[in-house]
Write an enzyme that holds these catalytic residues in place. Structure first.
Site, mmCIF file in Angstrom:
data_model
loop_
_atom_site.group_PDB
_atom_site.id
_atom_site.type_symbol
_atom_site.label_atom_id
_atom_site.label_comp_id
_atom_site.label_asym_id
_atom_site.label_seq_id
_atom_site.Cartn_x
_atom_site.Cartn_y
_atom_site.Cartn_z
ATOM 1 C CB CYS C 57 -0.868 -0.069 1.249
ATOM 2 S SG CYS C 57 -1.755 1.436 1.638
ATOM 3 C CB THR C 59 0.182 3.274 4.390
ATOM 4 O OG1 THR C 59 -1.031 3.946 4.088
ATOM 5 C CG2 THR C 59 0.570 3.518 5.832
ATOM 6 C CG HIS C 62 3.470 7.613 2.734
ATOM 7 N ND1 HIS C 62 3.982 8.614 1.941
ATOM 8 C CD2 HIS C 62 2.169 7.478 2.368
ATOM 9 C CE1 HIS C 62 3.032 9.068 1.125
ATOM 10 N NE2 HIS C 62 1.923 8.388 1.362
ATOM 11 C CG HIS C 82 -2.265 -1.936 6.260
ATOM 12 N ND1 HIS C 82 -1.151 -1.222 5.923
ATOM 13 C CD2 HIS C 82 -3.231 -1.529 5.424
ATOM 14 C CE1 HIS C 82 -1.421 -0.397 4.925
ATOM 15 N NE2 HIS C 82 -2.675 -0.571 4.591
ATOM 16 C CD GLU C 83 -3.355 -3.256 1.053
ATOM 17 O OE1 GLU C 83 -3.173 -4.020 0.083
ATOM 18 O OE2 GLU C 83 -3.419 -2.030 0.941
ATOM 19 C CB CYS C 112 -10.655 1.379 22.967
ATOM 20 S SG CYS C 112 -12.271 2.189 23.098
ATOM 21 C CB CYS C 126 -11.960 3.684 18.166
ATOM 22 S SG CYS C 126 -11.141 3.515 19.775
ATOM 23 C CB ILE C 194 -7.987 3.316 -3.213
ATOM 24 C CG1 ILE C 194 -7.070 2.461 -2.304
ATOM 25 C CG2 ILE C 194 -9.348 3.457 -2.556
ATOM 26 C CD1 ILE C 194 -6.950 2.961 -0.886
ATOM 27 C CG LEU C 281 -9.850 7.163 0.972
ATOM 28 C CD1 LEU C 281 -10.429 6.691 2.294
ATOM 29 C CD2 LEU C 281 -9.904 6.029 -0.045
ATOM 30 N N GLY C 282 -8.401 10.670 0.045
ATOM 31 C CA GLY C 282 -6.980 10.991 -0.147
ATOM 32 C C GLY C 282 -6.472 11.944 0.919
#
Lengths: 365, 365, 365, 365
Positions: C57, C59, C62, C82-83, C112, C126, C194, C281-282
């Site tokens: 991704c 992310t 980055h 994370h995917e 949480c 959250c 995306i 979203l961006g």
């Protein structure tokens, strides 16, 4: 009379005083072809349309057969029909956005324009609504009259056969849109003309799964072509259980009820998932018993009564979908006949041979 | 009493092994006071609550009287009761946000936790839901057991009498919120305990006008105190016409149905404005006939089945309203009695003398 | 350790104590392949997943490049990614609905569980959310640990390459669903991975028209394959005017902002129709100036901040769309490489040669 | 001219040819009292209203002062003012539901009537909207002209001072209603006239808690009288933290922005709860910088641009609230002066001495 000649040179009301119209004249089954009906004259804000194509609807058949509903509602002498496309032939002097020659259809619910529903975009549920071809003279005629507010200009890319069905397409769109089908499993009970249209729209609108139920095998075949994943005969007692099985054992999330059959309505509610939405368009001819706790309350169901089309949000939605090319509704038209053959057309409807019939008006072609 | 952690890390009452509980033991009217029922032991994620106050609900009376519904649903041996407030007496070893001594109430719908409704905030309509005091042992006892997920910490500013009614308050809140009453005219059919709560909440939520209908004159008096502008006796055949007259001749925009009476339901739908919303909470004990075209479809009505409380959105809403000080619901409590006097309490309910009865548990005071 | 062998006989943690993981070890560009990281041990409600495929991704890039955002947020030592899709390798003793061997993906936002968002189906917002591969060890590893609540069982009909992308697919679905595209004209600014997914979903969800804007020509080509009707180069200054022209001169009804570019955001708002909806979203890396009166207020616009996925409504929606066969998202995968080649994979991303890269984990195949 | 005598015998246009009007004549600060302006003549669907009371708005002051906005927008020669109540003095011949002598106010946004917004109940965001007193002659005059579609009949129970403020009351109602405040905590930044109205409406609509922020101490005092639970000085740097503390540490669920101050807007967004809704009505006079990721995107916020009033849903809502007696907005009126004293009135506004000023028109009393 004050009307003017069409820019296109179509037969103009100025040149003639009378027209044909198909009217309900007697309190008995049947309709009458009347050949010297006065052409309507527009009031200040009215538009007169030379009808080129008009769709036949179940309502027209009820009036033909003079059933309990129609005999209480429809005044004798009324010209029937409410689905149409045509060309503007004349306009009142206070008409501001419609011109002679425009290709138009129109909203057949004429609201009072004063009440809260009318003034908040909900004229379809005005308590004093007049309906074209039911409460006032309609579209099975050479010319019809409508307030300019109700006129809808038809986009060039929409063919006549489809433009003549914008009214029932709007019913289907209103039902699908109100229920919300995007990403959800959908059960459609009753896939006659409007149910087929709803199938096509629900498919284009992203339903994750469509289950169609009807008692006419040909309707089920067509429903599969229009996007249904599964179809069931309505007289198969196992269909509600099957519908639940196909939807993770929980039942479809949306019910679009278009049959008006009390048995189908009850079965549909039983199949519906907890938390699901049922949009009701079909009109049962007798009271329907609900087991409210199990059908609606414990289920946390939402039930939506659907009437007409939102004015005019639904019309914009229909246009958007048609222009996207993704709702191939023209395929519901099984026959196109000249309007003079209306008796034959009603025979075709009654026999079940026809799905949707469009009547053309050669005099205005 | 004192508490201690069990070998597994759970905490249990040390000083006693048994407790009292009011149980349905025989398939006949009546309930039994049982004095040596084992105190429940928490599983890993469970909480045991020492009940201090518990509310009596119409459902409890149905089980007492062993009517058709309860005799099919409630297993013999069940401790009844589902409205409560108390103190946490023991927690399982995998409990993470609840501590011994916390003042708590709880959601009595125990969802499966795995299905789509449970995993999208709609556990109240889980198909495998277990209900406290109906499907499993409930609150008419010295101690009750509930999964920690279902525990609701009670704010200090909320008095015990109100905290013991968070469950029916949640029903009222869910109904009012789902319908949406802000700035709208509201008809409430049935203003018993939950109907009165709904009246208070609808008033606080900005209903422009509230019309209450009931057959008990005292309920109508209380409804006016809770915010109803107009009240009608349910046996006055003119009330639907009057309700329409009071709302610009169009009918109320919202119907909150809390009577479960088929006659009131039908009259309520007839009164409802075109485009209106009906939220149904009352449970009719027999099928209800609808004239679907006129009651729902032509009217463009929205009908909402209301079940339980949204988990846990409704609980937050109730807390917000209570803390605002603008829903004076404590006034529905007509009697507070020690739980030992439960037979007398059922007599008071049956006679119509009581509105809401709170049973206190002196042993846990 | 307490884990057990998979029924399918997949490599079991019991046979080994350590695993590989790709970690951020130094406060500088780059990532480290660590080969003897302890395999995570599940707490009572946790699940350990043997990752078979993991998606790369923006992310991750980055964090690789250690930009301003990641250097403030990501603790050194964190395993990124994370995917993922994989097989359950171990479960805690209080896990109730997940079994060894299940093929699963999972929600990377770990709420949480106590706050109002978490308790009302909005755990994605959250305030104390932990994100997999950012705040805690993630998916670029042989095994990952996640609470059972976050585990999503993957349907057999969904291939591994798609299952490894359920996280970004959920972002796209959440964005499209929140905005509401059925029957509406849609502008998508930024059609990277995306954005392409959103194009496919918006098309399946009944958008009447899709206009895609990007600065990478290949993205625009793909967008057309995924359902965009029109595409524009983001550096063409005329695109906003063209977008309005294509939408009856009024502008698109929906803006899906997926570029994070301040210039695109401003142009998108300018193009948006009065009354339109913008879903953002961006993530821009610097402040964005708004002309609030003209961009939002006079326009009567609705602006939606989109974060993560609704838990777990979005996941059900994604599954429904995937099973319908109408969102051909597998085509965004340009490369599949063994995870050992991660450095090469980052090169491919940086060069712009790759669209979506899936890393496979041969050790768990 | 074609107008007719009022049934009530009020001063009739027939008896006079000219009237007074307050106009913007020069491109400099100030306004001119013109005493021989021709009385407007109604077109076929127009209504002429004899103004009895007109409200002064911040917009009028901007035009008086000839700021950047007004000097670009308002044509010299325009009669200003857009808030009013009066009696119908004349009607066009095609007017159908309005009669001479009716007590009326009206919607000052005159839509084109043809576009999608206008035809779907959203005429307030018509791209070609004309605004009374800005784009065309307004209410600071003895008579004004408006299309019949824009006329709102005023209920007898609504006093003149309130009827003269239906326009800003509608702004407040639209903002509160769009955001949805029932059971939610609400932050209002800017409690001048419209902010005070919004406070009263939010209180009546069931806000659980209202926090008001302003820089004028008197406004804060009034806000408490109108229903605010807590108030803060806008120049107190701690107010956002305090606002979060008062709302369970999470921040208010709703922000109603009515100050137009960039600093207040930024602080308001920072305070807003994750998942919250911000409705923006105040107009900043310069660009506002947003930290989009933190202010909107990660927060999952909904931002609503609010313009005018929904036509005519908002008007019905305002009427419902006013008739309920629960929004005591008359208290915002600090002064009532004869319109001849308009210069003094502007002085009072400028000095901050006045809250709301109503100008009466003695000639039409």
């Amino acid at each position: 009379m004050s009307v003017r000649r069409s820019a296109e040179g179509a037969v103009s009301p100025r040149a003639q005083e009378t027209m044909f119209a198909i009217k309900k004249l007697e309190a008995a089954p049947g309709l009458s072809w009347c050949s010297d009906v006065p052409i309507p004259k527009p009031g200040p804000r009215d538009v007169v349309v030379a009808v080129t194509h008009t769709g036949m609807c179940g309502t027209d058949r009820h009036i033909y057969e003079w059933d309990a509903w129609s005999s209480q509602r429809v005044p004798l002498g009324t010209t029937i029909g409410h689905e149409f496309v045509g060309r503007v032939a004349a306009v009142g002097f206070d008409v501001v956005r419609t011109s002679i020659g425009d290709r138009v259809s129109g909203e057949g619910h004429i609201g009072c324009g004063r009440c809260q529903p009318c003034r908040t975009g909900n004229g379809h549920i005005c308590e004093r609504v007049d309906i074209l071809g039911i409460d006032r003279d309609g579209a099975f005629a050479q010319y019809l009259l409508l307030p300019e507010d109700n006129i809808w200009p038809v986009h060039d890319a929409i063919p006549d056969r489809v433009a003549a069905m914008l009214d029932p397409l709007g019913n289907a769109m209103h039902t699908v849109t109100a229920a919300g089908v995007s990403g959800r499993s959908v059960l459609i009970t009753g896939v006659g003309v409007i149910g087929l249209m709803a199938t096509a729209i629900a498919h284009a609108a992203g339903a994750s799964l469509i289950i169609a139920v009807d008692i006419v095998p040909r309707h089920l075949e067509m429903a599969r072509e229009f996007g249904a994943s599964y179809t069931f005969r309505g007289d198969d007692p196992d269909w509600p259980a099957e519908a639940r099985r196909l939807t993770h054992g929980q039942g479809p999330e949306v019910l679009l009820e278009m049959s008006g059959s009390p048995a189908a309505i009850r079965a549909g509610f039983r199949a519906l998932r907890n938390g699901g939405t049922a949009a009701l368009l079909g009109l049962p001819s007798r009271p329907v018993e609900f087991d409210l706790p199990n059908d609606i309350i414990f289920k946390g169901a939402t039930v939506l009564g659907i009437n007409g089309r939102k004015m005019y949000e639904t019309w914009y939605q229909v246009e958007g979908y048609l222009l996207s090319g993704r709702v191939p509704v023209e395929a519901v038209v099984s026959h196109e006949l000249p309007i003079e053959q209306f008796e034959h057309a009603f025979d075709l409807l009654r026999s079940g041979e026809a799905t949707k019939i469009i009547l053309s008006v050669p005099a205005n072609a």
